[in-house]
Design a protein around this motif. Structure first.
Motif, PDB file in Angstrom:
ATOM      1  N   ALA A  86       0.813  -1.216   0.000  1.00 40.43           N
ATOM      2  CA  ALA A  86       0.000   0.000   0.000  1.00 40.43           C
ATOM      3  C   ALA A  86       0.843   1.261   0.000  1.00 40.43           C
ATOM      4  O   ALA A  86       0.474   2.268  -0.617  1.00 40.43           O
ATOM      5  CB  ALA A  86      -0.931  -0.013   1.208  1.00 40.43           C
ATOM      6  N   GLY A 128      -0.809   0.638  -3.517  1.00 40.90           N
ATOM      7  CA  GLY A 128      -2.242   0.626  -3.273  1.00 40.90           C
ATOM      8  C   GLY A 128      -2.824   1.969  -2.898  1.00 40.90           C
ATOM      9  O   GLY A 128      -3.956   2.297  -3.274  1.00 40.90           O
ATOM     10  N   GLY A 145      -5.406   2.839  -5.662  1.00 37.81           N
ATOM     11  CA  GLY A 145      -6.726   2.653  -5.071  1.00 37.81           C
ATOM     12  C   GLY A 145      -7.629   3.862  -5.237  1.00 37.81           C
ATOM     13  O   GLY A 145      -8.748   3.741  -5.762  1.00 37.81           O
ATOM     14  N   TYR A 177      -5.383  -4.605  -8.563  1.00 34.92           N
ATOM     15  CA  TYR A 177      -6.139  -3.781  -7.622  1.00 34.92           C
ATOM     16  C   TYR A 177      -7.641  -3.840  -7.899  1.00 34.92           C
ATOM     17  O   TYR A 177      -8.398  -3.050  -7.346  1.00 34.92           O
ATOM     18  CB  TYR A 177      -5.653  -2.330  -7.674  1.00 34.92           C
ATOM     19  CG  TYR A 177      -4.261  -2.160  -7.103  1.00 34.92           C
ATOM     20  CD1 TYR A 177      -4.009  -2.408  -5.758  1.00 34.92           C
ATOM     21  CD2 TYR A 177      -3.199  -1.775  -7.911  1.00 34.92           C
ATOM     22  CE1 TYR A 177      -2.726  -2.273  -5.234  1.00 34.92           C
ATOM     23  CE2 TYR A 177      -1.923  -1.631  -7.394  1.00 34.92           C
ATOM     24  CZ  TYR A 177      -1.694  -1.880  -6.051  1.00 34.92           C
ATOM     25  OH  TYR A 177      -0.429  -1.756  -5.539  1.00 34.92           O
TER      26      TYR A 177
END
Length: 306
Positions: free
Chosen positions: A161, A167, A171, A302
């Motif tokens: 992340a 991420g 994201g 993702y």
């Protein structure tokens, strides 16, 4: 069939072990908790413990070092790890392959290659340079053999992340939101696809040449703003990338030791941060995964919704 001791089972050690097992090699994975990865032998040890590392390395052809202590702990943990590696490789004859980074080059290094001077004045970079020089000196004495694979920031499945394009970057973009960035998101930056980093480690482990560094190939050197534009084009979203405001980032650094260490390296994102891996690619027979292919696979990882 080669035998490898991999120290660390994180973002790089785990896919490295899987690829070595898939080609039929014998793999031992050493972590503090004795992490069991499919097809490998699990060993619980502290990488600072020279006797334990030596015992784990007996019969191994290579020791591949993929551990990455938390930034605030580097000063306490890396020097004894390098000392343990020196003792283990000297005693067993196993070659060392280090997973490295570009911290040792420092700000203002221009386009970085393996022969670019290691001139950093940043604390973490200096720690890694000191460890590398220690092992190089041991090779020059004929005590061991060592090589290092260097890469800029990596991305792809398993990158985590907190990777700069991990991420917490992709994201929000996949939801049409803002990805907050360290430094200037308009600056060009070299990005290494994680499977290519793994392939470079394997090629370095197989190579006869030691006493040198290798540079992993990088899929692209575009800015994060350009990446955002491509993601928006692919997904139909309208995500953006913005820099953390200076006051906010400064306050975060004061409160959080990890962010303080990230801030110390933010020079990597205030000017072009570029890599020349051509010599390593020729010598090792490696190449970067095309950016479009790597980006598509990363978005799939993702769970993109187009």
């Amino acid at each position: 069939m080669a035998t490898h001791l991999i120290i660390g089972a994180g973002n790089i050690g785990t896919p490295l072990a899987a690829k070595l097992v898939a080609r039929g090699d014998s793999v031992r994975v050493a972590t503090r908790r004795g992490t069991q990865l499919p097809g490998t032998g699990a060993i619980a040890l502290d990488a600072k413990d020279a006797a334990a590392v030596t015992e784990a390395a007996r019969g191994a052809d290579t020791i591949v070092v993929c551990s990455n202590p938390p930034y605030p702990e580097w000063a306490a943990r890396w020097p004894p790890i390098f000392a343990a590696l020196e003792e283990a490789a000297t005693a067993t004859g196993a070659r060392i392959v280090l997973m490295g980074n570009l911290y040792g080059y420092g700000a203002g290094s221009g386009v970085m290659g393996v022969d670019t001077p290691l001139a950093t004045t940043e604390k973490k970079g200096m720690i890694r340079v000191a460890g590398w020089n220690r092992l190089l000196d041991a090779e020059r004495r004929g005590d061991l053999r060592v090589a290092e694979v260097r890469a800029s920031d990596y991305f792809g499945l398993g990158a985590g992340a907190n990777a700069h394009i991990g991420g917490n970057f992709f994201g929000p973009l996949l939801k049409g939101r803002t990805a907050w960035c360290v430094g200037d998101p308009t600056q060009p930056h070299a990005w290494a696809y994680l499977p290519d980093v793994v392939d470079t480690l394997i090629a370095a482990a197989d190579a006869d040449q030691t006493g040198r560094a290798w540079m992993a190939p990088h899929s692209t050197s575009i800015s994060r703003r350009e990446i955002v534009a491509q993601v928006n084009s692919i997904t139909g979203r309208n995500g953006t990338a913005r820099s953390y405001p200076g006051v906010v980032f400064g306050a975060m650094a004061l409160a959080m030791p990890f962010i303080r260490e990230v801030k110390a390296m933010s020079y990597q994102f205030t000017a072009p941060f570029l890599v020349d891996s051509a010599e390593s690619e020729r010598a090792l027979g490696i190449t970067a995964t095309p950016w479009a292919e790597a980006l598509s696979a990363t978005l799939d990882s993702y769970g993109r919704q187009v």
